[in-house]
Design a protein around this motif. Structure first.
Motif, PDB file in Angstrom:
ATOM      1  N   VAL A 124       0.881  -1.278   0.097  1.00 26.07           N
ATOM      2  CA  VAL A 124       0.039  -0.103   0.001  1.00 26.07           C
ATOM      3  C   VAL A 124       0.821   1.283   0.011  1.00 26.07           C
ATOM      4  O   VAL A 124       1.987   1.171   0.082  1.00 26.07           O
ATOM      5  CB  VAL A 124      -1.053   0.108   1.225  1.00 26.07           C
ATOM      6  CG1 VAL A 124      -1.830  -1.157   1.357  1.00 26.07           C
ATOM      7  CG2 VAL A 124       0.189   0.038   2.440  1.00 26.07           C
ATOM      8  N   THR A 125       0.217   2.315  -0.236  1.00 29.36           N
ATOM      9  CA  THR A 125       1.034   3.646   0.222  1.00 29.36           C
ATOM     10  C   THR A 125       1.480   3.813   1.423  1.00 29.36           C
ATOM     11  O   THR A 125       0.720   3.382   2.408  1.00 29.36           O
ATOM     12  CB  THR A 125       0.119   4.687  -0.742  1.00 29.36           C
ATOM     13  OG1 THR A 125      -1.087   4.938   0.313  1.00 29.36           O
ATOM     14  CG2 THR A 125      -0.032   4.712  -2.047  1.00 29.36           C
ATOM     15  N   ASP A 134      -1.222   4.051   4.884  1.00 33.58           N
ATOM     16  CA  ASP A 134      -2.435   4.104   4.203  1.00 33.58           C
ATOM     17  C   ASP A 134      -3.193   3.598   5.386  1.00 33.58           C
ATOM     18  O   ASP A 134      -3.031   2.783   6.199  1.00 33.58           O
ATOM     19  CB  ASP A 134      -2.508   3.029   3.189  1.00 33.58           C
ATOM     20  CG  ASP A 134      -4.112   3.073   2.645  1.00 33.58           C
ATOM     21  OD1 ASP A 134      -4.764   3.354   3.150  1.00 33.58           O
ATOM     22  OD2 ASP A 134      -3.882   2.881   1.346  1.00 33.58           O
ATOM     23  N   GLN A 165      -6.133   2.430   5.685  1.00 30.58           N
ATOM     24  CA  GLN A 165      -6.869   1.117   5.377  1.00 30.58           C
ATOM     25  C   GLN A 165      -6.254  -0.055   5.575  1.00 30.58           C
ATOM     26  O   GLN A 165      -6.710  -1.184   5.521  1.00 30.58           O
ATOM     27  CB  GLN A 165      -7.531   1.151   3.830  1.00 30.58           C
ATOM     28  CG  GLN A 165      -8.589   2.382   3.540  1.00 30.58           C
ATOM     29  CD  GLN A 165      -9.856   2.069   4.357  1.00 30.58           C
ATOM     30  OE1 GLN A 165     -10.115   1.100   4.942  1.00 30.58           O
ATOM     31  NE2 GLN A 165     -10.570   3.124   4.606  1.00 30.58           N
ATOM     32  N   ALA A 193      -9.093   0.034  -0.964  1.00 28.26           N
ATOM     33  CA  ALA A 193      -7.928   0.932  -1.295  1.00 28.26           C
ATOM     34  C   ALA A 193      -7.503   0.695  -2.891  1.00 28.26           C
ATOM     35  O   ALA A 193      -6.860  -0.258  -2.995  1.00 28.26           O
ATOM     36  CB  ALA A 193      -6.764   0.790  -0.362  1.00 28.26           C
TER      37      ALA A 193
END
Length: 916
Positions: free
Chosen positions: A589-590, A593, A595, A772
């Protein structure tokens, strides 16, 4: 020999063939089978070679031209089919653009094309971006396109094969591969990622005749490509090759009635930066049009593909030559038995004035008659089989035939080779029949001679010289003659490998009678059945040796292909570089994040049995508000950019690097970094590099310098090449935070015992996309071999030949020795001795043939591996011996063949009265 004598020989051969129908059918089948295979392969190959008209139909459909805005503002040079080659001509220094180039650089391509082709109808044919479509279990990556399938202009380019064309808004058609992978069917609804508010109903199934395995979603014009392109960056589907190709707009062009786009019209479009494949020019190109195109020089990829084609030719030529030799060896014993069964008739022919040439002509005539029947039957059956299996062949190959290609010249040549092979098989029995004693023939007795020393010596010479020629074929090539045809389209290396392999096999063939005779000397140490079997095989070497050689040839081919494919797969497997351990499931993920916690839980629910989870984080250096950079390791990095340390705990070592080392885990818990490359650890420390902003100037290059700091961190080196493939090392979060660095979560990784199935992966990917959109879920499934179907097929073929040749030779021996067996029965031999005799004889033939074939199979395989090593300098070329296949063919199959022969041999035979 006179024509009249030849007619008599043919008449005798025809009557003998009709008299011995079983033996004749056997020879015809042995000749027909390889002819059937080669003829079928030729028909498939010719059917797959598209004519210019067929190529034009697959590219243009029912339109008159296919035009692409290749390089607006430049002049383009292209082949008649633009896909065969096109490039923009580089302008000369200080050269002003031509009016056409200036117009192409400023005009809208579609408007300019309408000006250049007045009255033409333009149908947009640009491929769409790669998108994610909702499937039964989650998300499926698919290509996209737009087409009005009711328009005849698309027919031939995209064919509707089931259902109906989309007519109403938000209806679409898909390929069979899409339905198969998604689990959907006609009438189902699906959505594209980013366009969830407009579901599409699937109304038809389409196919690309040249790519049946393509996964594609085809919508109505204006409903797919533009909406996907208008998505915000956060919601855009993943990019792919098709999206890059979409940057160059393409159209199908339908010209007004009576108009054509000739060569001059194509050149006019080229001057404005367009490429154009015109049906008129492609189907009937002007003289020199194809030769006038000269593209840029070939690159390394072209050289690699050329070497791959040459290696394919070597393999095909070697296998084809061995297959022809196989037929001659299989049919030879049948002709030999036929000649012995007719020896009294042949002796009468010699006694009444016939010379040796007449006697040999009768046996050769049998080869001519049966070979011609087998060749014709093989061609007819091969052609018919391809016609019957055409749909299955097309689906397996992933492409439709352009036409049903019957090349008369090819089929005639294949028939001639089959006939020549039968004559070759009959040559040795004919020579033996011509040299037999007339007196022995009239008394129906065998003349047993010891093995020829000259023949055995010649066999040794051929074996050594052939092996040396094949193995040294690559090493003696200086590179100047690779790919240059020397004979029959084959280059020098191919001919040397082919000649060496066949010579080595012929050498073993000439040594076979000596080996059989040596086995016969061991008979006195065996029980009665084994003693009789070995002595009968040694006495009738002309019948036994070809059968052993036939088994040898089949096993040699299987061992050669198995060794070559296994070694090639081992090399490719060693060259494969995964980013995570095999079976690892990675969620990325970034940074930071919100989420991520929900994503971790959702993935574990969608893919049960993942096991322990390792949370991954990354260290960042911040030098101002909103300014940060990734912390890197000094002196690290490679093809994938600068190296970084994964921030995590001991589970990260186990899951992300497949490393279970208690000492490394203790060092990590003590606040030290674990590094897998000892060269990056100096005096127990690893240097981290912090890259900041520019100072002293507004922009880099204007006197500005970039801030670069270095921090030493306590580290321990754990040399591990496998772990070093996946990253530089691991450091604890607390250690990085004590240094004033920010630690942000970036994902998680699991390492289950086996990779999850594709449906579970699709479910998890869909969940991650919903929570996401920028999250990415990857499953490392390891090296995926392309498939060993050729090796499997050849091993099966070898097993069939081992059983078939051994049983055929045993049956011929039983038919040839009926009088001896009747004598055994008459003197009181038990009935079971005939079964044991057949079993031992069959096992002996299979075992000797398999052992010799195993040795001989190494010659072409090692030569081909050397050829591949030359084409790929620097690559390792391991030799992987297929021990399982060798054990199957050399040990298990001979035993099984012996048991099979014993089980199907009748214990009792009818006694016949013998006079004299």
């Amino acid at each position: 020999m006179r024509l009249r004598s030849l007619k008599v020989a043919l008449r005798v051969a025809r009557r003998d063939a009709l008299r011995a129908k079983g033996r004749s059918a056997l020879v015809v089948a042995m000749v027909a089978l390889p002819v059937l295979g080669v003829a079928g392969a030729d028909v498939v190959h010719r059917s797959g070679q598209l004519t210019p008209a067929e190529r034009a139909e697959r590219l243009l459909g029912g339109a008159d031209a296919y035009v692409t805005a290749y390089a607006p503002g430049s002049t383009v040079h292209q082949a008649p089919f633009a896909e065969d080659g096109a490039y923009a001509v580089a302008p000369r220094p200080n050269e002003a653009p031509t009016p056409e180039q200036a117009r192409g650089a400023t005009a809208v391509p579609a408007e300019l094309l309408k000006e250049l082709l007045p009255g033409a109808v333009l149908l947009p044919a640009s491929p769409g971006p790669t998108a994610s479509a909702a499937s039964h279990d989650g998300l499926l990556q698919t290509d996209t396109a737009e087409a009005d399938l009711a328009d005849p202009a698309w027919r031939g380019r995209i064919d509707l094969v089931e259902g109906r064309a989309p007519k109403a808004p938000h209806e679409a058609a898909v390929t069979r591969a899409f339905l198969r992978e998604s689990g959907l069917g006609l009438g189902s609804s699906t959505t594209l990622k980013g366009l969830e508010k407009t579901p599409f109903t699937l109304t038809g199934v389409v196919e690309h005749p040249g790519d049946l395995d393509k996964i594609e979603f085809v919508g109505r014009p204006g409903e797919v490509i533009e909406p996907l392109a208008a998505l915000t960056p956060a919601a855009k589907p993943p990019t792919g090759v098709s999206e890059q190709a979409a940057d160059k707009a393409s159209w199908l062009v339908r010209l007004p009635a009576g108009q054509v786009l000739d060569r001059s019209g194509v050149q006019r479009l080229n001057a404005h930066g367009f490429t154009a494949t015109s049906r008129t020019v492609a189907v009937d190109p002007p003289a020199g049009a194809a030769d006038s195109y000269r593209g840029p020089s070939a690159g390394p990829g072209d050289a690699a593909s050329g070497s791959g084609r040459r290696n394919t030719v070597v393999v095909a030529a070697t296998v084809a030559a061995m297959a022809l030799l196989e037929v001659a060896l299989l049919a030879g014993p049948a002709f030999a038995v036929g000649a012995r069964r007719s020896r009294r008739q042949l002796a009468l022919l010699a006694a009444t004035g016939g010379d040796r040439g007449h006697v040999a002509a009768v046996v050769l005539a049998a080869g001519l008659v049966l070979g011609l029947a087998g060749a014709v039957a093989g061609v007819l059956l091969g052609t018919g089989l391809v016609a019957v299996l055409r749909p299955w062949i097309e689906e397996t190959a992933g492409s439709r035939f352009g036409h049903f290609g019957l090349e008369v010249t090819d089929l005639a040549a294949i028939s001639a080779v089959g006939l020549l092979t039968a004559l070759l098989a009959a040559a040795l029995p004919a020579l033996q029949a011509a040299r037999q004693s007339v007196t022995a023939g009239l008394h129906d007795r065998d003349t047993v001679r010891p093995p020829s020393r000259r023949t055995s010596a010649l066999g040794v010479v051929l074996l050594v010289a052939g092996a040396a020629t094949a193995l040294l074929a690559v090493g003696t090539d200086d590179g100047t003659g690779r790919g240059i045809a020397v004979l029959a389209g084959l280059d020098r290396m191919t001919l040397m490998v082919l000649a060496g392999s066949v010579a080595a096999e012929l050498g073993l063939l000439l040594l076979t009678p000596l080996l059989v005779a040596l086995c016969g000397r061991l008979a006195r140490h065996l029980p009665l059945s084994g003693r009789l079997a070995l002595r009968d095989s040694a006495r009738h070497r002309g019948r036994t040796a070809p059968a052993i050689a036939a088994v040898m040839a089949a096993v040699a081919g299987a061992v050669a292909v198995g060794l070559y494919t296994g070694s090639t797969e081992a090399r490719d497997r060693a060259a494969y570089r995964p980013f995570t351990p095999v079976n690892a499931v990675t969620l990325a993920v970034t940074p930071d994040d919100p989420q991520l916690p929900r994503l971790r839980s959702a993935v574990e629910q969608d893919i049960p049995g993942l096991g322990e989870r390792a949370d991954l984080a990354q260290a960042f250096y911040s030098w101002c508000a909103g300014c940060s950079s990734t912390v890197t390791v000094k002196g690290g990095g490679g093809l994938h950019g600068p190296s970084t340390l994964v921030v995590g705990d001991a589970t990260a070592l186990r899951n992300a690097f497949a490393l279970r080392d208690p000492a490394a885990e203790q060092a990590l818990a003590a606040g030290k970094a674990v590094v897998f490359d000892p060269g990056q650890v100096h005096d127990g420390k690893v240097l981290l590099q912090l890259t900041g902003g520019f100072t002293g100037g507004a922009q880099p290059g204007s006197g500005a310098t970039q801030e670069i700091r270095e921090i030493a961190v306590d580290a321990v080196a754990v040399p591990n090449q496998d772990a070093a493939r996946y990253g530089t090392g691991v450091v604890g979060a607390a250690t990085m935070q004590r240094l004033g660095l920010a630690v942000k979560p970036v994902g998680a990784v699991w390492l289950p015992a086996s990779a999850p199935d594709h449906r579970a992966e699709q479910r998890a990917a869909a969940t991650a996309d919903r929570l996401a959109p920028l999250a990415r879920l990857d499953v490392e499934r390891g090296y995926r071999p392309k498939g060993d179907l050729p090796a499997l097929a050849l091993t099966g073929f070898a097993a069939l030949v081992v059983l078939g040749a051994a049983c055929i030779a045993t049956g011929l021996a039983a038919a040839d020795s009926r009088r001896d067996q009747a004598t055994l029965a008459a003197v009181g031999a038990p009935p079971g001795i005939r079964r044991r005799l057949s079993g031992v004889q069959c096992a002996l033939i299979a075992f000797l043939g398999a052992a010799l074939g195993t040795v001989n199979g190494f010659v072409p395989a090692l030569a081909l591996l050397q050829a591949k090593a030359v084409d790929l300098p620097g690559a390792t070329s391991p030799v992987v011996v297929p021990w399982a296949g060798i054990a199957l063919t050399a040990l298990v199959l001979p035993l099984f063949a012996g048991l099979l022969a014993a089980a199907f041999t009748r214990s009792r035979i009818p006694l016949t009265r013998r006079l004299g």
